[in-house]
Design a protein around this motif. Sequence first.
Motif: not given
Length: 123
Positions: A116, A93-94, A35, A91, A8, A44, A89, A37-38
């Motif tokens: 994340g 990301y997990y 994947w 966020a 990230g 999420r 976009d 994202r939140q």
Amino acid sequence: VQLQASGGGVVQAGGSLRLPCAASGRTSSIYTMGWFRQAPKKEREFVAAVSRSGSSTYYSDSVKGRFTISRDNAKNTVYLQMNSLNPEDTAVYYCAANTLGGLSSYRSTYDYWGQGTLVTVSS
């Protein structure tokens, strides 16, 4: 199973970023990897998923055509290549993994989650 996401950072709108997620532990039990994202103050949401072999993928409509998910089973790593990024976009990301298979977009079907990694897209 432990998942470690990285990659990230801050990128300008229109730019690209690649997120790797490395799995460790009992990796033989992993089937689908995905994947999510939140964004701030949002739920999420699903981004993409890839099958165990890597031959099948599934994307949310919001990223289809811009993002690519792939995996390298020899390295126990899943990747998310993100192109044409826009501020929406932004966020955390997990990465996630499940042990049952199937290209699911539902959080409840994933058994393991990474910590994340934050992606910020500036305008």
